[in-house]
Write a protein that holds these residues in place. Structure first.
Motif, PDB file in Angstrom:
ATOM      1  N   LEU B 114     -29.334 -10.652 101.712  1.00  8.95           N
ATOM      2  CA  LEU B 114     -29.389 -10.596 103.072  1.00  8.95           C
ATOM      3  C   LEU B 114     -29.066 -11.789 103.844  1.00  8.95           C
ATOM      4  CD1 LEU B 114     -33.124  -8.932 102.977  1.00  8.95           C
ATOM      5  CD2 LEU B 114     -30.879  -7.833 103.582  1.00  8.95           C
ATOM      6  N   ILE B 115     -28.297 -12.033 104.907  1.00 12.43           N
ATOM      7  CA  ILE B 115     -27.904 -13.052 105.575  1.00 12.43           C
ATOM      8  C   ILE B 115     -28.339 -12.840 107.060  1.00 12.43           C
ATOM      9  CG2 ILE B 115     -26.089 -14.537 106.309  1.00 12.43           C
ATOM     10  CD1 ILE B 115     -24.498 -13.857 103.883  1.00 12.43           C
ATOM     11  N   TYR B 116     -29.165 -13.798 107.689  1.00 13.46           N
ATOM     12  CA  TYR B 116     -29.609 -13.223 108.940  1.00 13.46           C
ATOM     13  C   TYR B 116     -29.269 -14.284 109.948  1.00 13.46           C
ATOM     14  CZ  TYR B 116     -32.626 -11.568 112.754  1.00 13.46           C
ATOM     15  OH  TYR B 116     -33.058 -11.081 113.892  1.00 13.46           O
ATOM     16  N   PHE B 130     -26.474  -0.574  97.578  1.00 13.61           N
ATOM     17  CA  PHE B 130     -26.781  -0.232  99.078  1.00 13.61           C
ATOM     18  C   PHE B 130     -25.437  -0.475  99.663  1.00 13.61           C
ATOM     19  CE2 PHE B 130     -30.859  -2.003  97.055  1.00 13.61           C
ATOM     20  CZ  PHE B 130     -31.518  -0.663  97.420  1.00 13.61           C
ATOM     21  N   ARG B 131     -24.671   0.142 100.432  1.00 12.70           N
ATOM     22  CA  ARG B 131     -23.685  -0.124 101.314  1.00 12.70           C
ATOM     23  C   ARG B 131     -23.808  -1.340 102.216  1.00 12.70           C
ATOM     24  NH1 ARG B 131     -19.173   3.824 104.293  1.00 12.70           N
ATOM     25  NH2 ARG B 131     -17.774   1.895 104.784  1.00 12.70           N
ATOM     26  N   ALA B 132     -22.729  -2.333 102.085  1.00 13.67           N
ATOM     27  CA  ALA B 132     -22.895  -3.400 102.842  1.00 13.67           C
ATOM     28  C   ALA B 132     -22.662  -3.139 104.447  1.00 13.67           C
ATOM     29  CB  ALA B 132     -21.770  -4.299 102.460  1.00 13.67           C
ATOM     30  N   GLN B 133     -23.806  -3.898 105.179  1.00 12.99           N
ATOM     31  CA  GLN B 133     -23.707  -3.324 106.598  1.00 12.99           C
ATOM     32  C   GLN B 133     -23.714  -4.444 107.381  1.00 12.99           C
ATOM     33  OE1 GLN B 133     -27.332  -0.613 106.619  1.00 12.99           O
ATOM     34  NE2 GLN B 133     -25.829   0.884 106.717  1.00 12.99           N
ATOM     35  N   LEU B 134     -23.707  -4.550 108.794  1.00 14.11           N
ATOM     36  CA  LEU B 134     -23.887  -5.438 109.558  1.00 14.11           C
ATOM     37  C   LEU B 134     -24.851  -4.839 110.754  1.00 14.11           C
ATOM     38  CD1 LEU B 134     -23.958  -7.977 111.477  1.00 14.11           C
ATOM     39  CD2 LEU B 134     -21.745  -7.547 112.114  1.00 14.11           C
ATOM     40  N   MET B 186     -19.599 -17.170 105.100  1.00 14.14           N
ATOM     41  CA  MET B 186     -19.240 -16.333 104.234  1.00 14.14           C
ATOM     42  C   MET B 186     -19.337 -14.927 104.959  1.00 14.14           C
ATOM     43  SD  MET B 186     -20.347 -17.699 100.583  1.00 14.14           S
ATOM     44  CE  MET B 186     -21.998 -18.524 101.065  1.00 14.14           C
ATOM     45  N   SER B 187     -20.276 -14.879 105.827  1.00  9.98           N
ATOM     46  CA  SER B 187     -20.507 -13.519 106.690  1.00  9.98           C
ATOM     47  C   SER B 187     -18.935 -13.231 107.472  1.00  9.98           C
ATOM     48  CB  SER B 187     -21.438 -13.777 107.988  1.00  9.98           C
ATOM     49  OG  SER B 187     -22.543 -13.952 107.284  1.00  9.98           O
ATOM     50  N   ALA B 207     -25.879 -17.251  96.922  1.00 10.00           N
ATOM     51  CA  ALA B 207     -26.161 -16.171  96.131  1.00 10.00           C
ATOM     52  C   ALA B 207     -26.195 -14.854  96.934  1.00 10.00           C
ATOM     53  CB  ALA B 207     -27.751 -16.230  95.856  1.00 10.00           C
ATOM     54  N   ALA B 208     -26.823 -14.867  98.232  1.00  8.42           N
ATOM     55  CA  ALA B 208     -26.780 -13.506  99.034  1.00  8.42           C
ATOM     56  C   ALA B 208     -25.248 -12.836  99.432  1.00  8.42           C
ATOM     57  CB  ALA B 208     -27.460 -13.756 100.467  1.00  8.42           C
ATOM     58  N   ALA B 209     -24.565 -14.061  99.894  1.00 12.01           N
ATOM     59  CA  ALA B 209     -22.957 -13.510 100.026  1.00 12.01           C
ATOM     60  C   ALA B 209     -22.432 -12.975  98.648  1.00 12.01           C
ATOM     61  CB  ALA B 209     -22.222 -14.534 100.404  1.00 12.01           C
ATOM     62  N   ALA B 210     -22.887 -13.608  97.599  1.00 12.55           N
ATOM     63  CA  ALA B 210     -22.361 -13.100  96.480  1.00 12.55           C
ATOM     64  C   ALA B 210     -22.622 -11.556  95.947  1.00 12.55           C
ATOM     65  CB  ALA B 210     -22.771 -13.945  95.152  1.00 12.55           C
ATOM     66  N   VAL B 211     -23.673 -11.384  96.215  1.00 17.17           N
ATOM     67  CA  VAL B 211     -24.319  -9.920  96.096  1.00 17.17           C
ATOM     68  C   VAL B 211     -23.774  -8.894  97.005  1.00 17.17           C
ATOM     69  CG1 VAL B 211     -26.405  -8.535  95.885  1.00 17.17           C
ATOM     70  CG2 VAL B 211     -26.363 -10.996  94.999  1.00 17.17           C
ATOM     71  N   ILE B 212     -23.719  -9.242  98.304  1.00 16.45           N
ATOM     72  CA  ILE B 212     -23.264  -8.297  99.165  1.00 16.45           C
ATOM     73  C   ILE B 212     -21.982  -8.192  99.016  1.00 16.45           C
ATOM     74  CG2 ILE B 212     -23.042  -7.930 101.846  1.00 16.45           C
ATOM     75  CD1 ILE B 212     -25.382  -9.985 102.498  1.00 16.45           C
ATOM     76  N   GLY B 213     -20.998  -9.357  99.016  1.00 17.88           N
ATOM     77  CA  GLY B 213     -19.687  -9.355  98.915  1.00 17.88           C
ATOM     78  C   GLY B 213     -18.955  -8.492  97.783  1.00 17.88           C
ATOM     79  N   GLN B 214     -19.644  -8.656  96.603  1.00 18.35           N
ATOM     80  CA  GLN B 214     -19.035  -7.876  95.502  1.00 18.35           C
ATOM     81  C   GLN B 214     -18.773  -6.332  95.750  1.00 18.35           C
ATOM     82  OE1 GLN B 214     -21.374  -8.265  91.968  1.00 18.35           O
ATOM     83  NE2 GLN B 214     -23.135  -7.067  92.891  1.00 18.35           N
TER      84      GLN B 214
END
Lengths: 252, 252
Positions: B114-116, B130-134, B186-187, B207-214
């Protein structure tokens, strides 16, 4: 002048709507001086829109604009300075971080300036007879802070080359940022978010901020400490006049 | 895992509200490793808030967090990685361009990130299940583009020193930007606004971007091309796996 100022605000908002309505449609991208100096069909169409609105109402006024073949001199009697899309590369790649800029001069004296962040709907406005504002809320005049509590905003190459001591100044601050739009960057300086912006730019890149900023305590100088020429591309800085001597300890 | 993901989204929004409510109150600023490595009392309070919410509900889980004295290892069984304010200098000077980051790992495998972006109320979320979302809208997987139609985002110093060839890569693109927040940068990569981000950062920064980004086709590697260690501060890059070979022509 109040009518002209209101008219300027009206047409810059119209230009913003025009850009938003076409932003995600295909645009033609052309290179100018080199592969990373870009102009889109939308830059030109937006400029044409602004010029035609101005000349409809003020047919005697002159134009100094980014995408023009021939341009007025800033010392002419009534001159509109136009940058239809400042941050064209950001516009193309990011669809954000670009602004429209418009300013009005009489015989070299700035009467008002406008910087419009289209995507975020933020309009910076002001001039010697108009209090500087962001979306109608007054901006604060510069309040002095030590260098080590601020940031600078720099063109990436000038920071890397330490051009005129830019990196030396940055080393006295909390760091350097690069946003890719002169207008956006100078708006951040005027909002107190950075102490200085520096880049190598044209008159339409700094004219609006110069006019708005002077009422808040900011000014534009070349990195050699001279007035910008409002003609050619120059390395300039935008900064609070109050910090001029400390800034010029590093940038000269 | 769905409950834990929903819980993560709930507490990161709560952390954002907490920061907004205190953002303009005086904060204590302390230096860490050097004068421009800052932490505020609000970083610590926000981390305390997140840790206490997590341990209330999941008392067995472990924490790997920026402002901790002792930290779990990423290979532990159930680990929350926390960066309470990423872009602390921006937070202090600009009151914008900072994010809260939270991610959850089990034995070294990222389950969600999660990046807020608090000020703009933009929540990036996603993970393998979980599908990556904004903000609930799906993000698109990476679509290949030539380097000369993209930007990179770099730490200013690494660009200036051409660390591992960062400036060589930038010279193939339309330019380099510097925003001062790893999560924000990274967002932007995950939104297609830049092809690569590089900086010298800690596990909680990537860490957060690595998980969402993959799930979107992006990965984190060190500039030498190795997996990051999730322990120390390292020079890393975040980029689309599809462009790995062309990127590693310049960065190695």
């Amino acid at each position: 002048m109040e009518n002209k100022f209101a008219f300027g605000k009206k047409i810059i908002k119209e230009a913003g709507k025009f850009i938003l309505s076409r932003m995600f449609a295909p645009v033609t991208v052309e290179t100018k001086s080199r592969f990373d100096d870009l102009v889109t069909s939308l830059d030109k169409e937006t400029q044409d829109l602004l010029v035609s609105r101005i000349l409809d109402v003020y047919p005697e006024d002159k134009i100094l604009a980014e995408e023009s073949q021939t341009n007025a001199s800033i010392t002419d009697d009534r001159v509109w300075v136009i940058d239809p899309i400042d941050g064209t590369t950001n516009f193309i790649v990011q669809k954000s971080d670009f602004v429209v800029m418009l300013s009005y001069f009489e015989k070299g004296v700035g009467k008002f300036g406008l910087i419009y962040d289209v995507v975020n709907d933020q309009l910076f406005s002001g001039g010697p007879d108009f209090r500087a504002q962001l979306n109608g809320n007054p901006l604060e005049t510069y309040e002095s802070r030590p260098l080590n509590e601020t940031l600078i905003i720099s063109n990436a190459g000038m920071f890397a080359r330490n051009s005129h001591g830019v990196a030396d100044l940055a080393a006295q601050t909390l760091g350097s940022r690069t946003y890719g739009s002169a207008g956006l960057s100078m708006s951040r300086v005027m909002s107190g978010k950075a102490i200085l912006y520096t880049s190598c730019v044209y008159p339409w890149d700094y004219a609006a901020a110069a006019v708005i900023g002077q009422t808040l305590g900011y000014e534009v100088l070349t990195l050699s400490g001279e007035q910008p020429d409002y003609q050619t591309r120059q390395e300039i800085m935008f900064f609070p006049t109050e910090e001029k001597s400390i800034i010029q300890t590093y940038i000269h």
